[in-house]
Design a protein around this motif. Structure first.
Motif, short mmCIF file in Angstrom:
data_model
loop_
_atom_site.label_atom_id
_atom_site.label_comp_id
_atom_site.label_asym_id
_atom_site.label_seq_id
_atom_site.Cartn_x
_atom_site.Cartn_y
_atom_site.Cartn_z
N TRP A 66 0.76 -1.31 -0.05
CA TRP A 66 0.06 0.02 -0.11
C TRP A 66 0.71 1.34 -0.03
O TRP A 66 0.58 2.22 -0.79
CB TRP A 66 -1.02 -0.08 1.18
CG TRP A 66 -1.88 1.15 1.07
CD1 TRP A 66 -2.84 1.26 0.27
CD2 TRP A 66 -1.74 2.42 1.82
NE1 TRP A 66 -3.63 2.51 0.44
CE2 TRP A 66 -2.97 3.27 1.49
CE3 TRP A 66 -0.77 2.88 2.68
CZ2 TRP A 66 -3.05 4.40 1.79
CZ3 TRP A 66 -0.82 4.24 3.09
CH2 TRP A 66 -2.02 5.08 2.85
N TYR A 69 2.30 1.69 -3.49
CA TYR A 69 1.51 1.90 -4.94
C TYR A 69 0.04 1.68 -4.44
O TYR A 69 -0.54 1.44 -5.42
CB TYR A 69 1.96 1.30 -6.07
CG TYR A 69 1.75 1.55 -7.42
CD1 TYR A 69 1.69 2.99 -7.78
CD2 TYR A 69 0.88 0.74 -8.32
CE1 TYR A 69 1.25 3.41 -9.16
CE2 TYR A 69 0.48 1.10 -9.33
CZ TYR A 69 0.60 2.65 -9.87
OH TYR A 69 0.22 3.02 -11.28
N GLY A 70 -0.25 1.91 -3.36
CA GLY A 70 -1.65 1.79 -2.98
C GLY A 70 -2.34 2.82 -3.41
O GLY A 70 -2.08 3.79 -3.72
N ILE A 71 -3.96 2.48 -3.32
CA ILE A 71 -4.79 3.65 -3.62
C ILE A 71 -4.95 4.35 -2.49
O ILE A 71 -5.70 3.59 -1.38
CB ILE A 71 -6.17 3.12 -4.20
CG1 ILE A 71 -5.94 2.13 -5.42
CG2 ILE A 71 -7.21 3.97 -4.45
CD1 ILE A 71 -6.18 2.59 -6.62
N HIS A 79 -3.14 7.07 -6.52
CA HIS A 79 -2.19 6.31 -5.62
C HIS A 79 -1.46 7.08 -4.66
O HIS A 79 -1.48 8.46 -4.72
CB HIS A 79 -1.33 5.54 -6.89
CG HIS A 79 -2.01 4.62 -7.47
ND1 HIS A 79 -1.74 3.33 -7.34
CD2 HIS A 79 -2.57 4.97 -8.61
CE1 HIS A 79 -2.54 2.57 -8.58
NE2 HIS A 79 -2.92 3.48 -9.32
N THR A 80 -0.46 6.17 -3.92
CA THR A 80 0.05 6.96 -2.94
C THR A 80 1.45 7.74 -3.44
O THR A 80 2.32 8.57 -2.98
CB THR A 80 0.87 6.00 -1.95
OG1 THR A 80 1.33 4.90 -2.77
CG2 THR A 80 -0.29 5.54 -0.82
N GLN A 88 -0.78 6.17 -14.68
CA GLN A 88 -0.82 5.06 -13.70
C GLN A 88 -0.33 3.90 -14.58
O GLN A 88 -0.87 2.89 -14.39
CB GLN A 88 -2.44 4.66 -13.43
CG GLN A 88 -2.90 5.96 -12.48
CD GLN A 88 -4.03 5.65 -11.82
OE1 GLN A 88 -4.62 4.76 -11.91
NE2 GLN A 88 -4.55 6.69 -10.95
N TYR A 103 0.47 -7.17 -7.60
CA TYR A 103 -0.08 -6.27 -6.65
C TYR A 103 -1.26 -5.89 -7.30
O TYR A 103 -1.01 -5.13 -8.42
CB TYR A 103 0.82 -5.27 -5.94
CG TYR A 103 -0.07 -4.24 -5.14
CD1 TYR A 103 -0.77 -4.74 -3.99
CD2 TYR A 103 0.24 -2.80 -5.10
CE1 TYR A 103 -1.37 -4.02 -3.29
CE2 TYR A 103 -0.34 -2.07 -4.29
CZ TYR A 103 -1.16 -2.66 -3.39
OH TYR A 103 -1.92 -1.58 -2.52
N PRO A 105 -3.81 -2.98 -6.85
CA PRO A 105 -4.05 -1.88 -5.45
C PRO A 105 -5.43 -1.89 -5.40
O PRO A 105 -5.91 -1.57 -4.33
CB PRO A 105 -3.47 -0.85 -6.39
CG PRO A 105 -2.38 -1.35 -7.61
CD PRO A 105 -3.13 -2.62 -7.98
N LYS A 106 -6.39 -1.86 -6.65
CA LYS A 106 -7.81 -1.52 -6.25
C LYS A 106 -8.73 -2.61 -5.27
O LYS A 106 -9.33 -2.48 -4.45
CB LYS A 106 -8.65 -1.50 -7.66
CG LYS A 106 -8.30 -0.40 -8.59
CD LYS A 106 -9.26 -0.27 -9.44
CE LYS A 106 -8.95 1.02 -10.32
NZ LYS A 106 -8.38 0.79 -11.52
N GLN A 108 -6.57 -4.36 -3.22
CA GLN A 108 -5.67 -4.71 -2.01
C GLN A 108 -5.49 -6.34 -1.87
O GLN A 108 -5.75 -6.75 -0.90
CB GLN A 108 -6.30 -4.19 -0.91
CG GLN A 108 -5.04 -4.15 0.29
CD GLN A 108 -3.72 -3.42 -0.15
OE1 GLN A 108 -3.64 -2.35 -0.99
NE2 GLN A 108 -2.95 -3.44 0.67
#
Ligand SMILES: Cc1cc2nc3c(=O)[nH]c(=O)nc-3n(C[C@H](O)[C@H](O)[C@H](O)COP(=O)(O)O)c2cc1C
Length: 211
Positions: A66, A69-71, A79-80, A88, A103, A105-106, A108
């Motif tokens: 996260w 490159y998490g949301i 993203h972070t 993106q 990974y 991200p959407k 997790q």
């Protein structure tokens, strides 16, 4: 008869491969509170290479990815890290002793890409096969517009810089160690992850526990 058996065997292998490729593992919700104060984490950020063979917990893997490159704004799907024109383009792969995963991200979550341990293929330094995690930063050039490959690489490398620093700061906060890496065989990593032509490995980063 022999050909028929061979055909069934091949279909079986294909089905097994497909189910492995589709295996999606939901991660725990990332812990977005706590950790060291930012200024302290910045003060502790450094590259270290004396990794030991000790796994990260599922919570640590979730928090690490996260941070990377998490949301962080669900409604906008952002993203972070910032990306040029919000393209993106980045994908983060994580390799552990259990395999290689993409990974998502959407969701997790992580999606299994390879079920064998490919850590040693992710770099030319001995610690890569010992450390719990090697992250591989990949850019999907098909999302990067009409520029030259040189411009796309420069943009992707900048994106990796943001990801890498987020990871360094998470590690400093969590008492883990990390090193950002350019010293790897690009063809070998791409092959190990079965990447298509439009996806380019830009940098790697190792994360784990220190001696
Ligand atoms: C673009 C880039 C590539 C790097 N590649 C490697 C690498 O392949 N292997 C490695 O051990 N360290 C690598 N490093 C880490 C640097 O050696 C390290 O950041 C530098 O020695 C300064 O140390 P510090 O990060 O502790 O401040 C890289 C760093 C950057 C920014």
């Amino acid at each position: 008869m022999k050909t028929c058996k061979l055909g069934l065997l091949l279909i079986g292998i294909l089905l097994i491969n497909q189910s492995i490729a589709q295996e999606i593992i939901k991660l725990p919700e990332p812990n977005k509170t706590g950790g060291k104060p930012l200024m302290q984490a910045l003060n502790d950020r450094q590259s270290s290479r004396d990794f030991i063979e000790k796994d990260l917990s599922p919570q640590q893997i979730s928090d690490l990815l996260w941070a990377a490159y998490g949301i962080n704004r669900t409604e906008a799907g952002k993203h972070t890290i910032p990306t040029s024109r919000n393209i993106q383009d980045m994908e983060v792969y994580i390799t552990t002793k259990d395999g290689a995963f993409l990974y998502l991200p959407k969701e997790q979550a992580i999606q299994k890409i390879v079920s064998s341990d490919i850590r040693e293929k992710t770099g030319k330094q001995d610690f890569v096969k010992v450390a719990a995690v090697n992250l591989i930063y990949v850019s999907d050039f098909s999302k990067a517009g009409n520029g030259t490959d040189e411009i796309k690489t420069m943009t992707a490398a900048t994106h990796c810089g943001f990801i890498g620093q987020n990871v360094y700061l998470y590690c400093a906060s969590e008492g883990l160690i990390s090193v950002f890496r350019a010293y790897f065989d690009n063809t070998e990593v791409s092959k190990a992850l079965n990447l298509p032509e439009n996806k380019h490995v830009i940098y790697c980063q190792t994360v784990g526990y220190s001696k």
